[in-house]
Design an enzyme around this catalytic site. Structure first.
Site, PDB file in Angstrom:
ATOM      1  N   HIS A  56       0.880  -1.167   0.051  1.00  0.00           N
ATOM      2  CA  HIS A  56      -0.266  -0.022  -0.138  1.00  0.00           C
ATOM      3  C   HIS A  56       0.817   1.150   0.017  1.00  0.00           C
ATOM      4  O   HIS A  56       1.895   1.231   0.507  1.00  0.00           O
ATOM      5  CB  HIS A  56      -0.904   0.026   1.333  1.00  0.00           C
ATOM      6  CG  HIS A  56      -1.766   1.021   1.202  1.00  0.00           C
ATOM      7  ND1 HIS A  56      -1.803   2.350   2.024  1.00  0.00           N
ATOM      8  CD2 HIS A  56      -3.167   1.158   0.994  1.00  0.00           C
ATOM      9  CE1 HIS A  56      -2.811   3.104   1.940  1.00  0.00           C
ATOM     10  NE2 HIS A  56      -3.770   2.460   1.095  1.00  0.00           N
ATOM     11  N   SER A  96      -9.589 -14.316   0.663  1.00  0.00           N
ATOM     12  CA  SER A  96      -9.748 -12.943   0.265  1.00  0.00           C
ATOM     13  C   SER A  96     -11.084 -12.462  -0.169  1.00  0.00           C
ATOM     14  O   SER A  96     -11.736 -13.256  -0.942  1.00  0.00           O
ATOM     15  CB  SER A  96      -8.708 -12.372  -0.723  1.00  0.00           C
ATOM     16  OG  SER A  96      -9.222 -11.170  -1.466  1.00  0.00           O
TER      17      SER A  96
HETATM   18  C1  LIG Z   1      -6.396   0.667   3.514  1.00  0.00           C
HETATM   19  C2  LIG Z   1      -5.105   0.163   3.469  1.00  0.00           C
HETATM   20  C3  LIG Z   1      -3.978   0.804   4.340  1.00  0.00           C
HETATM   21  C4  LIG Z   1      -4.355   2.252   4.868  1.00  0.00           C
HETATM   22  O1  LIG Z   1      -5.492   2.207   5.860  1.00  0.00           O
HETATM   23  P1  LIG Z   1      -5.985   3.630   5.987  1.00  0.00           P
HETATM   24  O2  LIG Z   1      -7.000   3.263   7.213  1.00  0.00           O
HETATM   25  O3  LIG Z   1      -6.544   4.053   4.977  1.00  0.00           O
HETATM   26  O4  LIG Z   1      -4.943   4.737   6.709  1.00  0.00           O
HETATM   27  C5  LIG Z   1      -2.782   0.379   4.553  1.00  0.00           C
HETATM   28  N1  LIG Z   1      -2.675  -0.955   3.853  1.00  0.00           N
HETATM   29  C6  LIG Z   1      -3.410  -1.408   3.167  1.00  0.00           C
HETATM   30  C7  LIG Z   1      -3.120  -3.053   2.772  1.00  0.00           C
HETATM   31  C8  LIG Z   1      -4.803  -0.946   2.954  1.00  0.00           C
HETATM   32  O5  LIG Z   1      -5.625  -1.832   2.221  1.00  0.00           O
END
Ligand SMILES: *Cc1c(COP(=O)(O)O)cnc(C)c1O
Length: 378
Positions: free
Chosen positions: A127, A328
């Site tokens: 991410h 998933s």
């Molecule tokens: C959504 C997500 C994040 C970030 O989370 P937030 O709650 O938007 O800060 C980090 N890693 C993954 C894999 C995500 O899907």
């Protein structure tokens, strides 16, 4: 005093504007299938708490002189998730964050304080929050290839760690990648570290979405404290659902204490990343946890997985190549035409798109989306 805003109502025009906005949200949240946010919850029992300036400033386990807080509830939420992730009893610490990003920042911050010269290894499909966190923390890092499933390429990881055997590895494991919901196998990662006899390492799990799936399936990939991780970040507004984005981060207390001490030196137990923390999120998480419990969460997750299979079956029947990873709810398919992306708020990355069967996604949503894809193509 007349001019405090508890006394002054909104003007008729402003009220009208909010009414219109409310209707727009109703409409948009009914075509919300592309993002991992559960739009189905009812926290009406908690509405009255909006009256208070709730603030869980600082450490959730250290009572503050700011007593308009929900620490008691926050602690119960943390205990619940600690059990779910097999954290050793009384030897963990954590807090309710503003979301998955803050949890990743906290986990990697801890890793850096413990292993200041360490190198962070993370996969290509990680991410975007993680690359930002790496910049913020100025951590040395190396990106590892992914397999086509989205899971980390263990051979590439092995070769890369081998080259840097003299530097402590910090592993950022993806427990559900954003685009494909792929899970990095923590047991396989540990095997690699073990093979090179690495003495010091740190494993942080970004479990934003799948951290709320894996505990509730029959055959989870190894991912939690039982598998030897050091910290985990989970989003609260994704699978659980919350009107305010939030999350949970858990870490080993012995690691946290090492950095808490250095902060005590400047006279404070300021153990969290943000100072003021909203006290409503812990209440939402607590209410969801009390209403559903492990059995309810299991039922919710099983329902989402079934809906993902239904979507795959329907898409495939229409000649659209759709698939998902094991455990998933992220259904991957080829990028649809732009009008479909916009109407259904579909997230896309290069040539692929996904639909995420969160608890509010119904067969009707899937069927209508499919109709739109098919008719947009012809
Ligand atoms: C959504 C997500 C994040 C970030 O989370 P937030 O709650 O938007 O800060 C980090 N890693 C993954 C894999 C995500 O899907």
């Amino acid at each position: 005093m007349e001019s405090t805003h508890d006394k002054v109502p909104l003007s008729a025009a402003d009220s009208q504007r909010l009414d219109d906005y409310y209707r727009t949200l109703e409409k948009e949240s009914n075509r919300f299938v592309g993002y991992p946010a559960n739009a189905r919850f009812d926290y009406s029992e908690l509405h009255r708490f909006l009256r208070f300036p709730l603030n869980n400033v600082g450490d959730p386990f250290v009572e503050s002189t700011y007593r308009v807080n929900s620490r008691e509830f926050e602690q119960e939420v943390l205990h619940f998730f600690a059990r779910v992730y097999h954290a050793p009893e009384k030897r963990y610490w954590g807090y309710v964050t503003s979301g998955g990003t803050e949890g990743n920042l906290y986990g990697l911050y801890l890793a850096r304080e413990l292993l200041p010269d360490g190198i962070v290894y993370y996969s290509e499909e990680t991410h975007y929050s993680v690359s930002k966190v790496l910049r913020v923390l100025a951590l040395r890092n190396i990106m590892i290839k992914t397999q086509s499933s989205g899971e980390i390429d263990y051979e590439d990881l092995r070769e890369t760690v081998k080259i840097h055997r003299d530097v402590a590895p910090i592993i950022l494991a993806n427990i559900g990648t954003t685009m494909k919901g792929a899970v990095d196998d923590v047991a396989r990662i540990r095997e690699i570290l073990h093979d090179f006899a690495v003495p010091n390492f740190y494993i942080h799990c970004d479990a934003a979405l799948s951290g709320m799936i894996l505990p509730f399936v029959k055959d989870p990939q190894p991912y939690d404290f039982g598998a030897g991780i050091d910290s985990i970040s989970v989003s609260g507004h994704k699978m659980i659902g919350s009107p305010i984005p939030c999350g949970i981060v858990l870490a080993m207390k012995k690691n946290v204490d090492r950095i808490a001490r250095s902060i005590e030196y400047v006279g404070s137990l300021d153990t969290t990343i943000s100072g003021s923390r909203n006290g409503l999120s812990p209440l939402f998480l607590w209410a969801a946890m009390r209403k559903l419990g492990p059995a309810g969460f299991r039922e919710m997750v099983v329902g989402c997985l079934k809906m993902a299979d239904y979507a795959i079956e329907r898409l495939k029947a229409a000649g659209i190549e759709a698939w998902r990873n094991n455990n998933s709810v992220t259904v991957v398919f080829p990028r649809p035409p732009v009008e479909v992306i916009e109407k259904w708020q579909i997230a896309v990355f290069r040539e692929i798109a996904h639909l995420i069967t969160m608890p509010h996604v119904t067969r009707t949503h899937v069927d209508e989306l499919l109709e739109d894809i098919v008719s947009a193509k012809s």
